[in-house]
Design a protein around this motif. Structure first.
Motif, PDB file in Angstrom:
ATOM      1  N   LEU A 101      35.184  39.938  15.829  1.00 19.98           N
ATOM      2  CA  LEU A 101      34.985  41.088  14.942  1.00 19.98           C
ATOM      3  C   LEU A 101      35.376  42.396  15.630  1.00 19.98           C
ATOM      4  CD1 LEU A 101      31.594  40.171  13.204  1.00 19.98           C
ATOM      5  CD2 LEU A 101      33.927  39.818  12.383  1.00 19.98           C
ATOM      6  N   ALA A 102      35.085  42.501  16.923  1.00 13.97           N
ATOM      7  CA  ALA A 102      35.463  43.709  17.663  1.00 13.97           C
ATOM      8  C   ALA A 102      36.974  43.855  17.739  1.00 13.97           C
ATOM      9  CB  ALA A 102      34.860  43.680  19.064  1.00 13.97           C
ATOM     10  N   ILE A 103      37.674  42.755  17.966  1.00 11.93           N
ATOM     11  CA  ILE A 103      39.139  42.803  18.047  1.00 11.93           C
ATOM     12  C   ILE A 103      39.737  43.191  16.693  1.00 11.93           C
ATOM     13  CG2 ILE A 103      41.202  41.397  18.361  1.00 11.93           C
ATOM     14  CD1 ILE A 103      39.699  39.847  20.518  1.00 11.93           C
ATOM     15  N   VAL A 104      39.229  42.605  15.612  1.00 16.49           N
ATOM     16  CA  VAL A 104      39.723  42.958  14.278  1.00 16.49           C
ATOM     17  C   VAL A 104      39.495  44.440  14.000  1.00 16.49           C
ATOM     18  CG1 VAL A 104      39.437  42.566  11.804  1.00 16.49           C
ATOM     19  CG2 VAL A 104      39.421  40.628  13.374  1.00 16.49           C
ATOM     20  N   SER A 105      38.339  44.953  14.422  1.00 17.00           N
ATOM     21  CA  SER A 105      38.043  46.376  14.207  1.00 17.00           C
ATOM     22  C   SER A 105      39.007  47.259  14.987  1.00 17.00           C
ATOM     23  CB  SER A 105      36.599  46.683  14.618  1.00 17.00           C
ATOM     24  OG  SER A 105      36.454  46.715  16.028  1.00 17.00           O
ATOM     25  N   MET A 106      39.409  46.812  16.190  1.00 22.06           N
ATOM     26  CA  MET A 106      40.373  47.583  16.979  1.00 22.06           C
ATOM     27  C   MET A 106      41.756  47.564  16.312  1.00 22.06           C
ATOM     28  SD  MET A 106      38.775  48.743  19.713  1.00 22.06           S
ATOM     29  CE  MET A 106      40.026  49.016  20.950  1.00 22.06           C
ATOM     30  N   VAL A 107      42.145  46.410  15.791  1.00 18.61           N
ATOM     31  CA  VAL A 107      43.425  46.312  15.093  1.00 18.61           C
ATOM     32  C   VAL A 107      43.450  47.258  13.893  1.00 18.61           C
ATOM     33  CG1 VAL A 107      44.913  44.785  13.737  1.00 18.61           C
ATOM     34  CG2 VAL A 107      43.863  43.950  15.852  1.00 18.61           C
ATOM     35  N   ALA A 108      42.333  47.324  13.163  1.00 18.62           N
ATOM     36  CA  ALA A 108      42.264  48.213  11.997  1.00 18.62           C
ATOM     37  C   ALA A 108      42.468  49.664  12.399  1.00 18.62           C
ATOM     38  CB  ALA A 108      40.912  48.042  11.302  1.00 18.62           C
ATOM     39  N   VAL A 109      41.880  50.088  13.510  1.00 20.63           N
ATOM     40  CA  VAL A 109      42.021  51.472  13.964  1.00 20.63           C
ATOM     41  C   VAL A 109      43.459  51.776  14.344  1.00 20.63           C
ATOM     42  CG1 VAL A 109      41.397  53.103  15.773  1.00 20.63           C
ATOM     43  CG2 VAL A 109      39.633  51.739  14.690  1.00 20.63           C
ATOM     44  N   PHE A 110      44.074  50.897  15.126  1.00 21.86           N
ATOM     45  CA  PHE A 110      45.447  51.147  15.573  1.00 21.86           C
ATOM     46  C   PHE A 110      46.413  51.159  14.392  1.00 21.86           C
ATOM     47  CE2 PHE A 110      43.816  49.954  19.788  1.00 21.86           C
ATOM     48  CZ  PHE A 110      44.449  50.908  20.581  1.00 21.86           C
ATOM     49  N   GLU A 111      46.229  50.262  13.444  1.00 18.38           N
ATOM     50  CA  GLU A 111      47.119  50.256  12.280  1.00 18.38           C
ATOM     51  C   GLU A 111      46.939  51.516  11.446  1.00 18.38           C
ATOM     52  OE1 GLU A 111      47.180  46.832   9.840  1.00 18.38           O
ATOM     53  OE2 GLU A 111      47.862  45.470  11.431  1.00 18.38           O
ATOM     54  N   TYR A 112      45.705  51.959  11.282  1.00 15.18           N
ATOM     55  CA  TYR A 112      45.446  53.195  10.529  1.00 15.18           C
ATOM     56  C   TYR A 112      46.085  54.389  11.222  1.00 15.18           C
ATOM     57  CZ  TYR A 112      42.833  57.290   8.961  1.00 15.18           C
ATOM     58  OH  TYR A 112      42.482  58.546   8.508  1.00 15.18           O
ATOM     59  N   HIS A 113      45.919  54.483  12.537  1.00 18.46           N
ATOM     60  CA  HIS A 113      46.508  55.600  13.277  1.00 18.46           C
ATOM     61  C   HIS A 113      48.030  55.564  13.202  1.00 18.46           C
ATOM     62  CE1 HIS A 113      42.853  56.543  16.113  1.00 18.46           C
ATOM     63  NE2 HIS A 113      42.620  56.805  14.832  1.00 18.46           N
ATOM     64  N   ASN A 114      48.618  54.393  13.375  1.00 16.50           N
ATOM     65  CA  ASN A 114      50.076  54.290  13.347  1.00 16.50           C
ATOM     66  C   ASN A 114      50.634  54.615  11.968  1.00 16.50           C
ATOM     67  OD1 ASN A 114      50.043  53.492  16.036  1.00 16.50           O
ATOM     68  ND2 ASN A 114      50.050  51.301  15.542  1.00 16.50           N
ATOM     69  N   ALA A 115      49.923  54.190  10.916  1.00 18.52           N
ATOM     70  CA  ALA A 115      50.386  54.480   9.556  1.00 18.52           C
ATOM     71  C   ALA A 115      50.334  55.976   9.253  1.00 18.52           C
ATOM     72  CB  ALA A 115      49.550  53.706   8.536  1.00 18.52           C
ATOM     73  N   GLY A 116      49.364  56.676   9.834  1.00 14.70           N
ATOM     74  CA  GLY A 116      49.223  58.104   9.581  1.00 14.70           C
ATOM     75  C   GLY A 116      49.771  58.982  10.679  1.00 14.70           C
ATOM     76  N   ASN A 117      50.518  58.403  11.621  1.00 16.34           N
ATOM     77  CA  ASN A 117      51.070  59.153  12.753  1.00 16.34           C
ATOM     78  C   ASN A 117      49.998  59.907  13.524  1.00 16.34           C
ATOM     79  OD1 ASN A 117      53.824  58.411  12.303  1.00 16.34           O
ATOM     80  ND2 ASN A 117      53.946  59.934  10.650  1.00 16.34           N
ATOM     81  N   ILE A 118      48.870  59.246  13.696  1.00 17.06           N
ATOM     82  CA  ILE A 118      47.759  59.808  14.464  1.00 17.06           C
ATOM     83  C   ILE A 118      47.833  59.242  15.876  1.00 17.06           C
ATOM     84  CG2 ILE A 118      45.249  60.006  14.633  1.00 17.06           C
ATOM     85  CD1 ILE A 118      45.122  59.531  11.620  1.00 17.06           C
ATOM     86  N   PRO A 119      47.720  60.084  16.904  1.00 19.53           N
ATOM     87  CA  PRO A 119      47.803  59.590  18.287  1.00 19.53           C
ATOM     88  C   PRO A 119      46.695  58.571  18.574  1.00 19.53           C
ATOM     89  CG  PRO A 119      47.994  61.984  18.220  1.00 19.53           C
ATOM     90  CD  PRO A 119      47.582  61.557  16.844  1.00 19.53           C
ATOM     91  N   ASN A 120      47.017  57.600  19.408  1.00 23.17           N
ATOM     92  CA  ASN A 120      46.049  56.593  19.839  1.00 23.17           C
ATOM     93  C   ASN A 120      45.534  56.920  21.245  1.00 23.17           C
ATOM     94  OD1 ASN A 120      46.119  54.598  17.609  1.00 23.17           O
ATOM     95  ND2 ASN A 120      48.251  54.308  18.229  1.00 23.17           N
ATOM     96  N   MET A 121      44.334  56.476  21.502  1.00 21.03           N
ATOM     97  CA  MET A 121      43.756  56.468  22.844  1.00 21.03           C
ATOM     98  C   MET A 121      43.773  57.849  23.513  1.00 21.03           C
ATOM     99  SD  MET A 121      42.790  53.381  23.039  1.00 21.03           S
ATOM    100  CE  MET A 121      42.159  53.546  24.702  1.00 21.03           C
ATOM    101  N   TYR A 122      43.346  58.870  22.820  1.00 22.38           N
ATOM    102  CA  TYR A 122      43.293  60.198  23.430  1.00 22.38           C
ATOM    103  C   TYR A 122      41.862  60.684  23.649  1.00 22.38           C
ATOM    104  CZ  TYR A 122      42.240  61.863  18.721  1.00 22.38           C
ATOM    105  OH  TYR A 122      41.658  62.046  17.494  1.00 22.38           O
ATOM    106  N   SER A 123      40.889  60.075  22.953  1.00 21.03           N
ATOM    107  CA  SER A 123      39.504  60.549  23.049  1.00 21.03           C
ATOM    108  C   SER A 123      38.708  59.710  24.034  1.00 21.03           C
ATOM    109  CB  SER A 123      38.828  60.498  21.674  1.00 21.03           C
ATOM    110  OG  SER A 123      38.677  59.146  21.250  1.00 21.03           O
ATOM    111  N   LEU A 124      37.612  60.282  24.513  1.00 19.68           N
ATOM    112  CA  LEU A 124      36.725  59.542  25.416  1.00 19.68           C
ATOM    113  C   LEU A 124      36.134  58.332  24.707  1.00 19.68           C
ATOM    114  CD1 LEU A 124      35.329  59.385  28.180  1.00 19.68           C
ATOM    115  CD2 LEU A 124      33.525  60.868  27.257  1.00 19.68           C
ATOM    116  N   HIS A 125      35.866  58.463  23.417  1.00 21.17           N
ATOM    117  CA  HIS A 125      35.363  57.335  22.635  1.00 21.17           C
ATOM    118  C   HIS A 125      36.328  56.160  22.693  1.00 21.17           C
ATOM    119  CE1 HIS A 125      33.983  54.948  19.228  1.00 21.17           C
ATOM    120  NE2 HIS A 125      35.178  55.097  18.662  1.00 21.17           N
ATOM    121  N   SER A 126      37.624  56.422  22.539  1.00 23.68           N
ATOM    122  CA  SER A 126      38.598  55.336  22.562  1.00 23.68           C
ATOM    123  C   SER A 126      38.727  54.743  23.955  1.00 23.68           C
ATOM    124  CB  SER A 126      39.951  55.838  22.059  1.00 23.68           C
ATOM    125  OG  SER A 126      40.455  56.872  22.888  1.00 23.68           O
ATOM    126  N   TRP A 127      38.674  55.574  24.982  1.00 25.89           N
ATOM    127  CA  TRP A 127      38.774  55.069  26.354  1.00 25.89           C
ATOM    128  C   TRP A 127      37.644  54.099  26.669  1.00 25.89           C
ATOM    129  CZ3 TRP A 127      40.201  59.663  30.130  1.00 25.89           C
ATOM    130  CH2 TRP A 127      41.438  60.197  29.750  1.00 25.89           C
TER     131      TRP A 127
END
Length: 290
Positions: A101-127
């Motif tokens: 479930l954690a991996i699926v949730s990570m995939v959802a975030v990356f796909e959402y960011h990529n679809a909206g041209n939102i940078p990935n892995m820039y916040s402390l939360h993501s790190w």
């Protein structure tokens, strides 16, 4: 009688904490669903906000709630008569579900960011979140290899068990902290009119969700850290006996039909000493707060 009363009282305290933890965890999952369906755009898998919403729902359901249950599954008194191997499979199975479930949730975030041209892995939360997922994966793989499969020697299990326990509890606490960071980050970004600082209903509701996560984490960590609620060591004697084998010392004693009483006594003493030594190693290597 006094000892029995104390045991019943202690059991009652554990049961009260267990019911409280399960209730708080379940309500947290419900709150996450209310958040995404009532205040956001529901759930979908189209690269939009609905796909992102899978992230908080699956993290709270799997990485928090199910992982918390996996941590204390050995502590349930009505499972102490069950096979330790069965409990290991249950513990590993719950952690595997949480990992998926954690991996699926990570995939959802990356796909959402990529679809909206939102940078990935820039916040402390993501790190910290990605670090927790990576270490959780390593914890799961090493747990399978060392504690579930029958190849690792008992001394190795005994040496690695404290690390396994400590890292598991640390990862769980880190996941709770990371979830709180993510909740705050999401509210700051999404609430514009009125802003998060104006305390609109969504902000108040989600802040309450954060409090529930803290309470759930505290209850799980408290139950997992109480030594007197561990699975009794006597149950581990069964683990020491090979499948289809007989209790230690029985075969040797049965061959001494003509031996003296002194020889039989020495054999029993040596057998008991060996059993206690093995039990000590097994207790260190097999018992877990998780």
């Amino acid at each position: 009688a006094v000892h029995g009363a104390r045991k019943m009282e202690d059991y009652g305290r554990f049961l009260a904490l267990l019911v409280s933890a399960l209730l708080v965890g379940f309500v947290s999952v419900i709150f996450s669903l209310v958040w995404v369906f009532h205040y956001s755009q529901g759930l979908s898998w189209d690269g939009g906000p609905g796909e992102f919403n899978w992230h908080p729902v699956l993290i709270i359901t799997g990485f928090v709630f199910i992982q918390g249950i996996a941590i204390i599954v050995y502590r349930l008194p009505w499972t102490w008569k069950c096979s330790k191997l069965l409990m290991k499979f249950i513990h590993a199975g719950l952690n595997t579900i949480a990992m998926i479930l954690a991996i699926v949730s990570m995939v959802a975030v990356f796909e959402y960011h990529n679809a909206g041209n939102i940078p990935n892995m820039y916040s402390l939360h993501s790190w910290i979140g990605l670090t927790a997922v990576i270490f959780y994966s390593l914890q799961l793989v090493l747990g399978f290899a060392v504690f579930l499969l029958p190849f690792a020697p008992v001394p190795l299990r005994a040496a690695l068990m404290p690390i396994h326990v400590y890292s598991g509890l640390t990862i769980f606490a880190t996941v709770i902290a990371t979830a709180l960071m993510g909740i705050t980050e999401k509210l700051i970004f999404s609430l514009k009119n009125p802003a998060y600082s104006a305390s609109p209903p969504e902000a108040t509701f989600v802040n309450c969700l954060g409090l529930l996560l803290v309470i759930f984490g505290a209850l799980i960590l408290w139950m997992a850290s109480r030594h007197h609620w561990k699975r009794p060591s006597e149950e581990n004697v069964k683990v020491l006996q090979p499948i289809g084998g007989i209790p230690e010392g029985t075969e040797a004693e049965s061959t001494m039909t003509d031996g003296s009483n002194a020889d039989k006594s020495d054999l029993r003493i040596n057998s008991e000493a060996a059993r206690k030594q093995n039990l000590k190693l097994d207790e260190a290597g097999q018992r877990s707060t998780m």
